[in-house]
Design a protein around this motif. Sequence first.
Motif, PDB file in Angstrom:
ATOM      1  N   GLY A  68      18.212   4.862  -1.092  1.00  0.00           N
ATOM      2  CA  GLY A  68      17.172   5.789  -0.671  1.00  0.00           C
ATOM      3  C   GLY A  68      15.984   5.870  -1.594  1.00  0.00           C
ATOM      4  N   GLU A  69      16.024   5.197  -2.750  1.00  0.00           N
ATOM      5  CA  GLU A  69      14.917   5.263  -3.707  1.00  0.00           C
ATOM      6  C   GLU A  69      13.715   4.478  -3.193  1.00  0.00           C
ATOM      7  N   LYS A  70      12.530   5.063  -3.328  1.00  0.00           N
ATOM      8  CA  LYS A  70      11.309   4.390  -2.882  1.00  0.00           C
ATOM      9  C   LYS A  70      10.890   3.357  -3.910  1.00  0.00           C
ATOM     10  N   VAL A  71      10.470   2.185  -3.436  1.00  0.00           N
ATOM     11  CA  VAL A  71       9.972   1.122  -4.319  1.00  0.00           C
ATOM     12  C   VAL A  71       8.645   0.623  -3.765  1.00  0.00           C
ATOM     13  N   THR A  72       7.783   0.167  -4.667  1.00  0.00           N
ATOM     14  CA  THR A  72       6.486  -0.365  -4.264  1.00  0.00           C
ATOM     15  C   THR A  72       6.294  -1.737  -4.889  1.00  0.00           C
ATOM     16  N   GLU A  73       5.457  -2.534  -4.244  1.00  0.00           N
ATOM     17  CA  GLU A  73       5.153  -3.852  -4.806  1.00  0.00           C
ATOM     18  C   GLU A  73       4.536  -3.702  -6.191  1.00  0.00           C
ATOM     19  N   LEU A  83      16.622  -3.680   1.506  1.00  0.00           N
ATOM     20  CA  LEU A  83      15.407  -2.877   1.503  1.00  0.00           C
ATOM     21  C   LEU A  83      15.030  -2.583   2.953  1.00  0.00           C
ATOM     22  N   ILE A  84      14.428  -1.437   3.159  1.00  0.00           N
ATOM     23  CA  ILE A  84      13.899  -1.088   4.477  1.00  0.00           C
ATOM     24  C   ILE A  84      12.406  -0.851   4.317  1.00  0.00           C
ATOM     25  N   THR A  85      11.619  -1.644   4.993  1.00  0.00           N
ATOM     26  CA  THR A  85      10.158  -1.560   4.891  1.00  0.00           C
ATOM     27  C   THR A  85       9.594  -1.074   6.207  1.00  0.00           C
ATOM     28  N   GLN A  86       8.762  -0.042   6.117  1.00  0.00           N
ATOM     29  CA  GLN A  86       8.137   0.513   7.311  1.00  0.00           C
ATOM     30  C   GLN A  86       6.629   0.472   7.133  1.00  0.00           C
ATOM     31  N   PRO A  87       5.909   0.069   8.174  1.00  0.00           N
ATOM     32  CA  PRO A  87       4.451  -0.016   8.069  1.00  0.00           C
ATOM     33  C   PRO A  87       3.827   1.295   7.609  1.00  0.00           C
ATOM     34  N   ARG A  88       2.946   1.184   6.629  1.00  0.00           N
ATOM     35  CA  ARG A  88       2.181   2.315   6.076  1.00  0.00           C
ATOM     36  C   ARG A  88       3.047   3.359   5.376  1.00  0.00           C
ATOM     37  N   VAL A 121      11.983   1.417   0.922  1.00  0.00           N
ATOM     38  CA  VAL A 121      13.026   2.174   0.231  1.00  0.00           C
ATOM     39  C   VAL A 121      14.264   1.300   0.140  1.00  0.00           C
ATOM     40  N   VAL A 122      15.051   1.533  -0.899  1.00  0.00           N
ATOM     41  CA  VAL A 122      16.356   0.893  -0.991  1.00  0.00           C
ATOM     42  C   VAL A 122      17.194   1.418   0.165  1.00  0.00           C
ATOM     43  N   ALA A 123      17.859   0.525   0.853  1.00  0.00           N
ATOM     44  CA  ALA A 123      18.627   0.934   2.034  1.00  0.00           C
ATOM     45  C   ALA A 123      19.550   2.096   1.698  1.00  0.00           C
ATOM     46  N   PRO A 124      19.425   3.209   2.398  1.00  0.00           N
ATOM     47  CA  PRO A 124      20.280   4.367   2.124  1.00  0.00           C
ATOM     48  C   PRO A 124      21.704   4.130   2.592  1.00  0.00           C
ATOM     49  N   ARG A 144      24.884  15.202   5.633  1.00  0.00           N
ATOM     50  CA  ARG A 144      25.321  14.576   6.885  1.00  0.00           C
ATOM     51  C   ARG A 144      24.646  13.225   7.080  1.00  0.00           C
ATOM     52  N   SER A 145      23.470  13.037   6.446  1.00  0.00           N
ATOM     53  CA  SER A 145      22.711  11.816   6.715  1.00  0.00           C
ATOM     54  C   SER A 145      22.830  10.780   5.602  1.00  0.00           C
ATOM     55  N   GLU A 146      22.660  11.186   4.346  1.00  0.00           N
ATOM     56  CA  GLU A 146      22.601  10.201   3.279  1.00  0.00           C
ATOM     57  C   GLU A 146      23.404  10.630   2.069  1.00  0.00           C
ATOM     58  N   ILE A 147      23.864   9.604   1.319  1.00  0.00           N
ATOM     59  CA  ILE A 147      24.503   9.810   0.028  1.00  0.00           C
ATOM     60  C   ILE A 147      23.437   9.697  -1.037  1.00  0.00           C
ATOM     61  N   THR A 148      23.265  10.722  -1.828  1.00  0.00           N
ATOM     62  CA  THR A 148      22.226  10.750  -2.844  1.00  0.00           C
ATOM     63  C   THR A 148      22.828  10.604  -4.224  1.00  0.00           C
ATOM     64  N   VAL A 149      22.275   9.696  -5.027  1.00  0.00           N
ATOM     65  CA  VAL A 149      22.740   9.525  -6.404  1.00  0.00           C
ATOM     66  C   VAL A 149      22.032  10.522  -7.293  1.00  0.00           C
ATOM     67  N   VAL A 150      22.779  11.344  -7.980  1.00  0.00           N
ATOM     68  CA  VAL A 150      22.218  12.322  -8.898  1.00  0.00           C
ATOM     69  C   VAL A 150      22.230  11.726 -10.294  1.00  0.00           C
ATOM     70  N   ARG A 151      21.052  11.554 -10.862  1.00  0.00           N
ATOM     71  CA  ARG A 151      20.936  10.937 -12.192  1.00  0.00           C
ATOM     72  C   ARG A 151      20.977  12.000 -13.272  1.00  0.00           C
TER      73      ARG A 151
END
Length: 244
Positions: A36-41, A68-73, A77-80, A237-244
Amino acid sequence: MSASAQRAATGSELPLSEVAYNRIRDDILSCRLAPGEKVTERGLVADLGMSMAAVRNAMTRLDQEGLLITQPRQGSVVAPLSLHSVGKLFDFWALLAPEIARTGIPALPDDQLARVVENGSRLSAHVVPDDDAATRDNLLAAIDAALHIFTLLADATENPYLIAAHRRLIGELSRVWRLVIQSEFDELGGRVSALRDVVRFVEARDAERSAEFLRTHIEASRRRVLSALARWPSVSRSEITVVR
């Protein structure tokens, strides 16, 4: 920096896009880049010290593999992961792994069988008293050895469709097991049980018994993984979140 200078800096003769792909993929599979983490080029270019073209090509490959899941505009994000998606992952692994064993074991060359046996010797994760970090490292090494055994068997099938499906799933399984290790340590205080021996049937070249064993083993693993992840306070219910 020129391509040759970048190649020299990385100490690799691989194409720069391949180097970038391997490094980003390793960060995703090890959960250094969390689900789920956002990444940019631009961010990856800065982190890796590599060209935009190399990073863009790597991200395209990772998007095709589902990591990775890339959506226009909206960026990438790293695949959740969710409990639902992890359950479906293990459902498919329970279908794929026995078939890899059934077709790969008879075709496995002797030198590759020796590599399977070598990796099998590392399947037991030894507990290091009073050192959770070392014990965790042992468990990670054991899991990597187990996953590598399946890679050897998948390659032996020479079936490009099985190999491609395996490659995609093995990355997801690696991510999931790393998350579970953290959960298990939190819950069990560092107690680790040895991984079950999945190599003895391979060494005996007994493909059918290996496939039968894997169906039972993977179902037990599925229940354990979902139970461990469901105990995370961060699981929604939707995603597993890593707590750092």
